[in-house]
Write an enzyme that holds these catalytic residues in place. Structure first.
Site, mmCIF file in Angstrom:
data_model
loop_
_atom_site.group_PDB
_atom_site.id
_atom_site.type_symbol
_atom_site.label_atom_id
_atom_site.label_comp_id
_atom_site.label_asym_id
_atom_site.label_seq_id
_atom_site.Cartn_x
_atom_site.Cartn_y
_atom_site.Cartn_z
ATOM 1 N N HIS A 196 1.078 -2.071 11.413
ATOM 2 C CA HIS A 196 2.215 -2.831 11.950
ATOM 3 C C HIS A 196 2.608 -2.457 13.376
ATOM 4 O O HIS A 196 3.742 -2.665 13.772
ATOM 5 C CB HIS A 196 3.422 -2.704 11.014
ATOM 6 C CG HIS A 196 3.143 -3.181 9.629
ATOM 7 N ND1 HIS A 196 2.902 -4.495 9.332
ATOM 8 C CD2 HIS A 196 3.016 -2.504 8.446
ATOM 9 C CE1 HIS A 196 2.650 -4.624 8.037
ATOM 10 N NE2 HIS A 196 2.705 -3.436 7.484
ATOM 11 N N GLN A 214 0.833 -1.199 0.000
ATOM 12 C CA GLN A 214 0.000 0.000 0.000
ATOM 13 C C GLN A 214 0.871 1.253 0.000
ATOM 14 O O GLN A 214 1.891 1.323 0.677
ATOM 15 C CB GLN A 214 -0.890 -0.016 1.251
ATOM 16 C CG GLN A 214 -2.010 0.985 1.250
ATOM 17 C CD GLN A 214 -3.027 0.688 2.344
ATOM 18 O OE1 GLN A 214 -3.041 -0.408 2.893
ATOM 19 N NE2 GLN A 214 -3.863 1.641 2.656
ATOM 20 N N GLN A 257 2.222 -10.340 10.998
ATOM 21 C CA GLN A 257 2.616 -9.217 10.146
ATOM 22 C C GLN A 257 1.811 -7.957 10.443
ATOM 23 O O GLN A 257 2.315 -6.847 10.333
ATOM 24 C CB GLN A 257 2.444 -9.613 8.677
ATOM 25 C CG GLN A 257 3.036 -8.626 7.687
ATOM 26 C CD GLN A 257 2.264 -8.602 6.386
ATOM 27 O OE1 GLN A 257 1.051 -8.428 6.369
ATOM 28 N NE2 GLN A 257 2.978 -8.777 5.292
ATOM 29 N N ARG A 268 -8.672 -7.827 5.060
ATOM 30 C CA ARG A 268 -7.541 -7.329 5.853
ATOM 31 C C ARG A 268 -7.623 -5.811 5.980
ATOM 32 O O ARG A 268 -7.437 -5.249 7.064
ATOM 33 C CB ARG A 268 -6.227 -7.745 5.181
ATOM 34 C CG ARG A 268 -4.938 -7.299 5.874
ATOM 35 C CD ARG A 268 -3.753 -7.815 5.066
ATOM 36 N NE ARG A 268 -2.462 -7.537 5.652
ATOM 37 C CZ ARG A 268 -1.706 -6.466 5.357
ATOM 38 N NH1 ARG A 268 -2.161 -5.566 4.500
ATOM 39 N NH2 ARG A 268 -0.517 -6.306 5.915
ATOM 40 N N SER A 324 4.861 -5.604 3.193
ATOM 41 C CA SER A 324 3.550 -5.555 3.827
ATOM 42 C C SER A 324 2.516 -6.284 2.978
ATOM 43 O O SER A 324 2.620 -7.493 2.772
ATOM 44 C CB SER A 324 3.155 -4.099 4.107
ATOM 45 O OG SER A 324 2.017 -4.038 4.938
ATOM 46 N N LEU A 325 1.515 -5.564 2.436
ATOM 47 C CA LEU A 325 0.504 -6.204 1.593
ATOM 48 C C LEU A 325 1.131 -6.949 0.421
ATOM 49 O O LEU A 325 0.593 -7.949 -0.052
ATOM 50 C CB LEU A 325 -0.480 -5.130 1.100
ATOM 51 C CG LEU A 325 -1.712 -5.512 0.276
ATOM 52 C CD1 LEU A 325 -1.420 -5.629 -1.199
ATOM 53 C CD2 LEU A 325 -2.389 -6.780 0.797
#
Length: 316
Positions: free
Chosen positions: A202, A12, A251, A118, A93-94
């Site tokens: 996070h 993202q 995560q 998510r 991340s994503l």
């Protein structure tokens, strides 16, 4: 020694309205990938990506499936063009979800729906305005960690994205992040600026989202990846499906250890990498992290052609 290729996927923040328009004109498979994603999600993702509006695309629950579809569209183009097979993968991340789809650990349609969920779980975990994120540039990791410890003051505040040497993102309660920005400037940061995000990713504020994601993941079929995927939370590949699920849950509230991830890949003798997805930021971060591995962006027709040619002629 056979040639090795790493493939990285952005997360993202790399999205923009119209980000794949030109590519789709030359490669119909881009729209086909988005049609597949739209059918899985029950909404027209291609229209959102190509027409916006920007504020809708930037909503977390929309950004995440849109970026996953864009990343996989580019990965499929790479494969269709005869690009060198990957030997190791990672995502920021994503982007880790794209790596798992590309490595056949997660079905694309399941990944799209999971990414949207998510995003919704993350947004619901922190009321609007309660959390914030900021980028701190020019401080060491140790300095950033010290700032977070000093400025938390019984609130959540943590270093959450170790993106490159001297570039760390922090997240937590908005008031704590504001204090940290001023403290970072006083400590000599070149820049300390709040990020335009609605979710403090996070950090511990995402624990409720992680709990909901764990319930959702219990119903998602997963397999061990056919290509090693290095996880953000552990800087290692999962050795079981149970561990894979655990890594995806962790995560959400654990730091993205991107510097360590790239160093890990390079230390295993990988000299060439491509970044499959919109934008060029991730490739730039990789360049700052190591000079022993070349990372080439693959985000449009020109960069695709360049990466195909350079990897085809790479040695070792």
């Amino acid at each position: 020694m056979s040639r090795q290729l790493a493939v990285f996927f952005p997360g993202q923040g790399s999205q923009s309205v119209g980000m794949l328009d030109a590519l789709a004109e030359s490669y119909p498979s881009v729209k086909h990938t988005f049609e597949e994603a739209s059918e899985a999600l029950g909404q027209d993702l291609w229209r959102l990506v190509s027409q916006g509006p920007k504020d809708a695309l930037d909503r977390t629950e929309n950004t995440q499936p849109a970026m996953l579809a864009a990343n996989i569209a580019l990965w499929r183009l790479w494969q269709a063009a005869g690009g060198q097979p990957a030997t190791i993968m990672a995502g920021h991340s994503l982007g880790e979800y794209a790596a798992l789809v590309a490595a056949e650990a997660l079905a694309f349609a399941d990944g799209i729906r999971l990414a949207a969920d998510r995003g919704r779980f993350m947004q619901a975990a922190a009321p609007s305005g309660a959390g914030a994120m900021a980028a701190l540039l020019g401080l060491s990791d140790a300095q950033v960690l010290a700032v977070c410890e000093e400025q938390a003051q019984d609130e959540v505040l943590a270093a959450v994205n170790f993106n490159a040497p001297g570039q760390v993102v922090i997240a937590g309660h908005a008031t704590a992040v504001t204090r940290a920005i001023e403290a970072a400037k006083a400590a000599g940061a070149k820049r300390a600026l709040a990020l335009a995000v609605s979710v403090p990713s996070h950090c511990a504020l995402m624990q409720p989202a992680a709990e909901r994601l764990a319930e959702r993941l219990a119903d998602i079929p997963l397999a061990l990846p056919s290509i090693a995927v290095i996880h953000n939370a552990s800087v290692s590949a999962a050795d079981s499906v149970e561990t894979l699920r655990k890594r995806l849950i962790e995560q959400l509230y654990s730091p993205v250890r991107w510097v360590e991830t790239v160093e890990h890949v390079a230390a295993h003798g990988v000299g060439m990498a491509i970044k499959c997805g919109p934008g060029k930021v991730l490739a730039g971060l990789c360049k700052r992290i190591t000079d022993t591995m070349t990372t080439l962006p693959v985000c449009d027709a020109k960069t695709l052609e360049t990466a195909l040619e350079r990897t085809a002629h790479a040695e070792g």
